[in-house]
Design a protein around this motif. Structure first.
Motif, PDB file in Angstrom:
ATOM      1  N   LYS A  56     -46.418  -0.465   2.041  1.00 28.62           N
ATOM      2  CA  LYS A  56     -46.966  -0.108   0.552  1.00 28.62           C
ATOM      3  C   LYS A  56     -45.441  -0.606  -0.204  1.00 28.62           C
ATOM      4  CE  LYS A  56     -50.733   2.375  -0.913  1.00 28.62           C
ATOM      5  NZ  LYS A  56     -51.172   3.663  -1.412  1.00 28.62           N
ATOM      6  N   ARG A  57     -44.342  -0.109   0.298  1.00 30.35           N
ATOM      7  CA  ARG A  57     -43.295  -0.253  -0.549  1.00 30.35           C
ATOM      8  C   ARG A  57     -42.594  -1.500  -0.433  1.00 30.35           C
ATOM      9  NH1 ARG A  57     -40.050   5.499   0.705  1.00 30.35           N
ATOM     10  NH2 ARG A  57     -41.044   6.750  -0.367  1.00 30.35           N
ATOM     11  N   LEU A  58     -43.024  -2.258   0.318  1.00 29.41           N
ATOM     12  CA  LEU A  58     -42.600  -3.907   0.529  1.00 29.41           C
ATOM     13  C   LEU A  58     -43.182  -4.794  -0.606  1.00 29.41           C
ATOM     14  CD1 LEU A  58     -42.969  -4.282   4.196  1.00 29.41           C
ATOM     15  CD2 LEU A  58     -40.964  -3.590   3.139  1.00 29.41           C
ATOM     16  N   PHE A  59     -43.876  -4.252  -1.396  1.00 34.23           N
ATOM     17  CA  PHE A  59     -44.470  -5.224  -2.397  1.00 34.23           C
ATOM     18  C   PHE A  59     -44.583  -4.437  -4.057  1.00 34.23           C
ATOM     19  CE2 PHE A  59     -48.099  -3.783  -0.383  1.00 34.23           C
ATOM     20  CZ  PHE A  59     -49.089  -3.415  -1.391  1.00 34.23           C
ATOM     21  N   CYS A  60     -44.442  -5.395  -4.928  1.00 38.66           N
ATOM     22  CA  CYS A  60     -44.763  -4.531  -6.195  1.00 38.66           C
ATOM     23  C   CYS A  60     -46.238  -4.417  -6.601  1.00 38.66           C
ATOM     24  CB  CYS A  60     -44.224  -5.754  -7.401  1.00 38.66           C
ATOM     25  SG  CYS A  60     -44.694  -5.426  -9.007  1.00 38.66           S
ATOM     26  N   ARG A  61     -46.254  -3.336  -7.198  1.00 34.14           N
ATOM     27  CA  ARG A  61     -47.749  -2.629  -7.475  1.00 34.14           C
ATOM     28  C   ARG A  61     -48.247  -3.218  -8.549  1.00 34.14           C
ATOM     29  NH1 ARG A  61     -47.791   2.536  -4.688  1.00 34.14           N
ATOM     30  NH2 ARG A  61     -45.713   1.933  -3.686  1.00 34.14           N
ATOM     31  N   LYS A  62     -47.611  -3.887  -9.109  1.00 34.92           N
ATOM     32  CA  LYS A  62     -48.129  -4.432 -10.647  1.00 34.92           C
ATOM     33  C   LYS A  62     -48.528  -5.842 -10.398  1.00 34.92           C
ATOM     34  CE  LYS A  62     -46.772  -4.053 -15.259  1.00 34.92           C
ATOM     35  NZ  LYS A  62     -45.690  -3.889 -16.376  1.00 34.92           N
ATOM     36  N   CYS A  63     -47.266  -6.790  -9.861  1.00 31.51           N
ATOM     37  CA  CYS A  63     -47.787  -8.266  -9.626  1.00 31.51           C
ATOM     38  C   CYS A  63     -48.050  -8.591  -8.235  1.00 31.51           C
ATOM     39  CB  CYS A  63     -46.840  -8.951 -10.506  1.00 31.51           C
ATOM     40  SG  CYS A  63     -45.028  -9.088  -9.701  1.00 31.51           S
ATOM     41  N   PHE A  64     -47.798  -7.947  -7.350  1.00 29.35           N
ATOM     42  CA  PHE A  64     -48.180  -8.073  -5.844  1.00 29.35           C
ATOM     43  C   PHE A  64     -47.204  -8.856  -5.246  1.00 29.35           C
ATOM     44  CE2 PHE A  64     -52.391  -7.421  -7.971  1.00 29.35           C
ATOM     45  CZ  PHE A  64     -52.455  -6.007  -7.483  1.00 29.35           C
ATOM     46  N   THR A  65     -46.032  -9.182  -5.955  1.00 26.32           N
ATOM     47  CA  THR A  65     -44.979  -9.967  -5.335  1.00 26.32           C
ATOM     48  C   THR A  65     -44.307  -9.183  -4.318  1.00 26.32           C
ATOM     49  OG1 THR A  65     -44.451 -11.083  -7.500  1.00 26.32           O
ATOM     50  CG2 THR A  65     -42.773 -11.357  -5.772  1.00 26.32           C
ATOM     51  N   PRO A  66     -43.953  -9.777  -3.043  1.00 22.98           N
ATOM     52  CA  PRO A  66     -43.219  -9.130  -1.853  1.00 22.98           C
ATOM     53  C   PRO A  66     -41.815  -8.834  -2.506  1.00 22.98           C
ATOM     54  CG  PRO A  66     -44.398 -10.778  -1.106  1.00 22.98           C
ATOM     55  CD  PRO A  66     -44.633 -10.951  -2.638  1.00 22.98           C
ATOM     56  N   LEU A  67     -41.305  -7.637  -2.290  1.00 26.95           N
ATOM     57  CA  LEU A  67     -39.950  -7.035  -2.815  1.00 26.95           C
ATOM     58  C   LEU A  67     -38.712  -7.320  -1.804  1.00 26.95           C
ATOM     59  CD1 LEU A  67     -40.848  -4.089  -4.872  1.00 26.95           C
ATOM     60  CD2 LEU A  67     -40.528  -6.356  -5.691  1.00 26.95           C
ATOM     61  N   ILE A  68     -38.158  -8.615  -2.258  1.00 32.16           N
ATOM     62  CA  ILE A  68     -37.040  -8.790  -1.210  1.00 32.16           C
ATOM     63  C   ILE A  68     -35.699  -8.780  -1.879  1.00 32.16           C
ATOM     64  CG2 ILE A  68     -35.779 -10.625   0.135  1.00 32.16           C
ATOM     65  CD1 ILE A  68     -39.059 -11.754   0.456  1.00 32.16           C
ATOM     66  N   VAL A  69     -34.877  -7.836  -1.579  1.00 35.96           N
ATOM     67  CA  VAL A  69     -33.518  -7.595  -2.624  1.00 35.96           C
ATOM     68  C   VAL A  69     -32.691  -8.993  -2.532  1.00 35.96           C
ATOM     69  CG1 VAL A  69     -31.422  -6.241  -2.313  1.00 35.96           C
ATOM     70  CG2 VAL A  69     -33.576  -5.202  -1.212  1.00 35.96           C
ATOM     71  N   GLY A  70     -32.258  -8.907  -3.680  1.00 37.06           N
ATOM     72  CA  GLY A  70     -31.510 -10.267  -4.057  1.00 37.06           C
ATOM     73  C   GLY A  70     -32.435 -11.523  -4.382  1.00 37.06           C
ATOM     74  N   LEU A  71     -33.810 -11.337  -4.098  1.00 38.61           N
ATOM     75  CA  LEU A  71     -34.587 -12.799  -4.337  1.00 38.61           C
ATOM     76  C   LEU A  71     -35.730 -12.112  -5.478  1.00 38.61           C
ATOM     77  CD1 LEU A  71     -34.814 -15.496  -3.077  1.00 38.61           C
ATOM     78  CD2 LEU A  71     -36.453 -14.533  -1.735  1.00 38.61           C
ATOM     79  N   THR A  72     -36.421 -11.191  -4.991  1.00 36.59           N
ATOM     80  CA  THR A  72     -37.206 -10.924  -5.744  1.00 36.59           C
ATOM     81  C   THR A  72     -37.332  -9.270  -6.592  1.00 36.59           C
ATOM     82  OG1 THR A  72     -38.740 -10.067  -4.302  1.00 36.59           O
ATOM     83  CG2 THR A  72     -39.355 -12.272  -4.997  1.00 36.59           C
ATOM     84  N   GLU A  73     -36.288  -8.682  -5.971  1.00 41.03           N
ATOM     85  CA  GLU A  73     -36.060  -7.181  -6.295  1.00 41.03           C
ATOM     86  C   GLU A  73     -34.712  -6.934  -6.325  1.00 41.03           C
ATOM     87  OE1 GLU A  73     -36.536  -4.618  -2.934  1.00 41.03           O
ATOM     88  OE2 GLU A  73     -36.387  -2.974  -4.110  1.00 41.03           O
ATOM     89  N   ARG A  74     -34.337  -6.060  -7.562  1.00 41.08           N
ATOM     90  CA  ARG A  74     -32.969  -5.713  -7.795  1.00 41.08           C
ATOM     91  C   ARG A  74     -32.917  -4.386  -7.521  1.00 41.08           C
ATOM     92  NH1 ARG A  74     -31.857  -6.790 -13.492  1.00 41.08           N
ATOM     93  NH2 ARG A  74     -32.811  -4.815 -13.782  1.00 41.08           N
ATOM     94  N   ARG A  75     -32.013  -3.638  -6.825  1.00 43.29           N
ATOM     95  CA  ARG A  75     -31.659  -2.512  -6.474  1.00 43.29           C
ATOM     96  C   ARG A  75     -30.486  -1.729  -7.048  1.00 43.29           C
ATOM     97  NH1 ARG A  75     -33.782  -0.900  -0.375  1.00 43.29           N
ATOM     98  NH2 ARG A  75     -35.752  -1.726  -0.709  1.00 43.29           N
ATOM     99  N   ARG A  76     -30.585  -0.731  -7.777  1.00 47.66           N
ATOM    100  CA  ARG A  76     -29.497  -0.197  -8.302  1.00 47.66           C
ATOM    101  C   ARG A  76     -29.517   1.243  -7.879  1.00 47.66           C
ATOM    102  NH1 ARG A  76     -27.945  -4.346  -9.005  1.00 47.66           N
ATOM    103  NH2 ARG A  76     -27.482  -5.317 -10.737  1.00 47.66           N
ATOM    104  N   ILE A  77     -28.350   1.835  -7.673  1.00 47.56           N
ATOM    105  CA  ILE A  77     -28.338   3.497  -7.498  1.00 47.56           C
ATOM    106  C   ILE A  77     -27.611   4.095  -8.421  1.00 47.56           C
ATOM    107  CG2 ILE A  77     -27.510   5.194  -6.012  1.00 47.56           C
ATOM    108  CD1 ILE A  77     -27.774   3.046  -3.607  1.00 47.56           C
ATOM    109  N   LYS A  78     -28.338   5.025  -8.999  1.00 57.47           N
ATOM    110  CA  LYS A  78     -27.582   5.904 -10.481  1.00 57.47           C
ATOM    111  C   LYS A  78     -27.913   7.249 -10.067  1.00 57.47           C
ATOM    112  CE  LYS A  78     -27.777   3.019 -14.563  1.00 57.47           C
ATOM    113  NZ  LYS A  78     -28.557   2.628 -15.941  1.00 57.47           N
TER     114      LYS A  78
END
Ligand SMILES: [Zn+2]
Length: 108
Positions: A56-78
């Motif tokens: 479930k965590r591998l894709f966007c819950r809103k637009c169903f795009t598979p989330l791949i860091v640097g490609l379709t997903e951005r990750r930030r740690i704050k």
């Protein structure tokens, strides 16, 4: 009447679809990847099974795009919070980072 056996088959199929979708997204075939994710979700709704959390965590819950860091997903740690952003629709989700404990179960 739906048979229990079928649930297992569809669940397996849904997981396969998600895996395939990620491969497709990596090859820039995001449109098709989304269709696969939607199909997997459709299976889970119609046949009534839950998609495992790790998938479930591998894709966007809103637009169903598979989330791949640097490609379709951005990750930030704050402040020990992981912020995941979908680069397609701007969907964000926050995860509190927890220190790994020795109690963590290992799955094979
Ligand atoms: Zn999205």
């Amino acid at each position: 009447m739906a048979k229990v056996k079928n649930v297992k088959i569809y669940k397996k199929r849904a997981i396969q679809l998600i895996r395939l979708a990620i491969e497709l997204a990596k090859n820039n075939d995001v449109e098709l990847a989304r269709m696969y994710i939607k199909l997997a979700i459709l299976y889970s709704r119609k046949i009534k099974f839950k998609i495992p959390l790790e998938y479930k965590r591998l894709f966007c819950r809103k637009c169903f795009t598979p989330l791949i860091v640097g490609l379709t997903e951005r990750r930030r740690i704050k402040n020990k919070v992981l912020v995941r952003t979908c680069l397609y629709c701007g969907w964000t989700r926050r995860y509190k980072l927890q220190y790994q404990t020795t109690h963590k179960k290992s799955k094979s």
